[in-house]
Enzyme design. Structure first.
Site, PDB file in Angstrom:
ATOM      1  CG  ASP A 110      -7.086  -0.951  11.779  1.00 52.73           C
ATOM      2  OD1 ASP A 110      -6.849  -1.801  12.662  1.00 52.73           O
ATOM      3  OD2 ASP A 110      -6.277  -0.645  10.895  1.00 52.73           O
ATOM      4  CG  HIS A 140      -3.426  -6.483  11.999  1.00 59.79           C
ATOM      5  ND1 HIS A 140      -3.960  -7.175  13.075  1.00 59.79           N
ATOM      6  CD2 HIS A 140      -2.953  -5.330  12.524  1.00 59.79           C
ATOM      7  CE1 HIS A 140      -3.792  -6.479  14.173  1.00 59.79           C
ATOM      8  NE2 HIS A 140      -3.187  -5.344  13.880  1.00 59.79           N
ATOM      9  CB  CYS A 141      -5.468  -2.740   8.334  1.00 60.37           C
ATOM     10  SG  CYS A 141      -3.732  -2.505   8.797  1.00 60.37           S
ATOM     11  CB  ILE A 142      -9.746  -3.545   5.964  1.00 61.22           C
ATOM     12  CG1 ILE A 142      -8.688  -2.745   5.197  1.00 61.22           C
ATOM     13  CG2 ILE A 142     -11.129  -3.056   5.542  1.00 61.22           C
ATOM     14  CD1 ILE A 142      -8.749  -2.930   3.712  1.00 61.22           C
TER      15      ILE A 142
END
Length: 447
Positions: free
Chosen positions: A282, A277-279
């Site tokens: 974001d 979900h992040c890299i």
């Protein structure tokens, strides 16, 4: 009723000091559930909230839905009523701090999608009271807490920083990683210094180390910076792989040798694309936000282009290898994808490059199936609905040998890669999982 002569901060701190504080966590996914575990293990009462009825039902039966949090851990959390899970937001009346752990995806236009944050914040408003704390943990762009969350909360008629406390504290969860949630330093940035100090005291109950920063926007920037750092360096590793492959140089051997230097170098590895979900997401929150300040984040955008292109490069390598080895096209070929989780040894497929790769293979007429002991069935995803419900094949000689090629996308431990090579006609390896094998290396193509 609270005593109006006592400040909201004093009310909140008194509950921390006498250990009567209760925490509500909205969103019981890969961030919220480990966070609930950390507080429960510290003896804090937790009420978890989620709109997914299946999650609530499972938790009520002390059953897990996240592989690295076993069911006996859920049972332990529920002992003595320390942890309950519900979809009823009126239960917020029973908590003193609300921690928001909901998704912050990208829209198809690569703009931030704060719908979950906005909806959750609005759900809190009817239950907001004096002396309560609200903390956003969902990763987002600098400014979200003060510009989006606070104005909605103040529709209650209460004032942020005066009647209730506000902060941003970025989640730093690493699913399947070796660092327990409670051992990862917790960053807290308050709406003001007093909010930061009070909410840091709350997290101090469950975390070994808490570091405060000057304000919420700084804390939001900390999380973005961590993930931009990883995204850019992974993009560099991917680009080095492409150029070194043309030169006939083994990029994995280069990296292993380079990391023997005890200073000035940190190893990052190439792969089939970014997941989680992040890299993958974001950095684009920061790019979008930067445009409001008339600044183009060219470095971040370039890294994103490289990383987004990797699934197509992998599929092209697969197609070329089938053509060179067997003089056959990808169209009509049967491909076994090894691993669909976004990284090794977990069951999380969010933004997994494997799903994108499977779609690309199918778009070119290939038949694709998969094996992943951690993901027996592909769950529902926003972008890959046609794969929903697909199930594992059996990992044995008969099954594997029937495919035209095996494509290693996720290098889970526990897989017998030597057996995979022995049983396969061709193996395309995106993770160097076969790098140490002694036999059958002529069947392996690295992508």
């Amino acid at each position: 009723m609270s005593n109006p002569s006592i400040s909201s901060h004093a009310l909140f701190r008194s509950k921390i000091e006498d250990k009567s504080v209760a925490v509500g966590i909205i969103g019981l996914g890969y961030v919220g559930l480990p966070l609930a575990r950390a507080f429960c293990q510290a003896g804090v009462r937790v009420v978890g909230f989620d709109n997914d009825d299946q999650k609530i039902e499972k938790l009520g039966r002390s059953e897990t839905y996240i592989a690295h949090i076993p069911s006996d851990t859920i049972a332990g959390m529920r002992e003595g009523g320390r942890f309950t899970a519900t979809a009823d937001y009126s239960e917020l009346a029973k908590v003193d701090a609300v921690l928001i752990c909901v998704p912050t995806p990208l829209k198809l236009t690569r703009e931030p999608d704060l719908d979950y944050v906005v909806a959750t914040t609005r759900a809190i408003v009817p239950h907001l009271r004096r002396g309560m704390a609200v903390v956003l943990e969902s990763t987002t762009y600098p400014g979200t807490t003060t510009e989006v969350v606070v104005p909605i909360l103040e529709e209650s008629g209460l004032r942020a920083g005066v009647d209730f406390l506000v902060a941003f504290s970025p989640e730093r969860e690493n699913p399947g990683g070796s660092h327990p949630t409670s051992e990862i330093t917790k960053i807290v940035g308050g709406l003001d210094a007093e909010c930061g100090e009070s909410i840091a005291a709350l997290y101090g109950l469950a975390f070994a180390r808490v570091a405060t920063v000057s304000n919420a926007a700084t804390a939001e920037a900390v999380k973005i910076t961590e993930n931009v750092f990883r995204a850019v360096n992974i993009a560099l590793a991917n680009e080095l792989k492409l150029v070194y492959t043309r030169m006939g140089i083994d990029v994995w051997e280069v990296i292993e040798a380079a990391k023997t230097k005890p200073f000035g170098y940190m190893a990052f590895y190439p792969g089939p694309g970014l997941g989680g979900h992040c890299i993958p997401i974001d950095p684009f929150y920061l790019s979008w936000r930067a445009r409001a300040f008339e600044f183009d984040t060219r470095f971040i955008e370039l890294a994103g282009e490289i990383n987004r292109e990797m699934p197509r490069i992998v599929v092209q390598t697969l197609s070329d290898s089938l053509s060179l080895r067997f003089r056959r096209a990808l169209n009509g070929a049967r491909i076994l994808v090894m691993g669909v989780a976004y990284k090794k040894n977990i069951d999380d497929v969010r933004e997994s490059p494997a799903l994108h790769i499977m779609d690309l293979i199918r778009a070119q007429g290939g038949e694709v199936e998969y094996y992943d002991a951690h993901c027996p069935r592909i769950p529902r995803t926003r972008a890959h609905g046609q794969l929903e419900g697909m199930q594992n094949v059996t990992f044995d000689r008969k099954t594997v040998s029937e495919f035209d090629a095996a494509l290693i996308v996720t290098d889970h431990d526990g897989v017998d890669y030597q057996a995979l090579v022995n049983w396969s006609k061709l193996v395309v390896d995106t993770r160097n999982a076969c790098g140490a094998l002694r036999h059958g290396r002529e069947k392996v193509v690295r992508a």
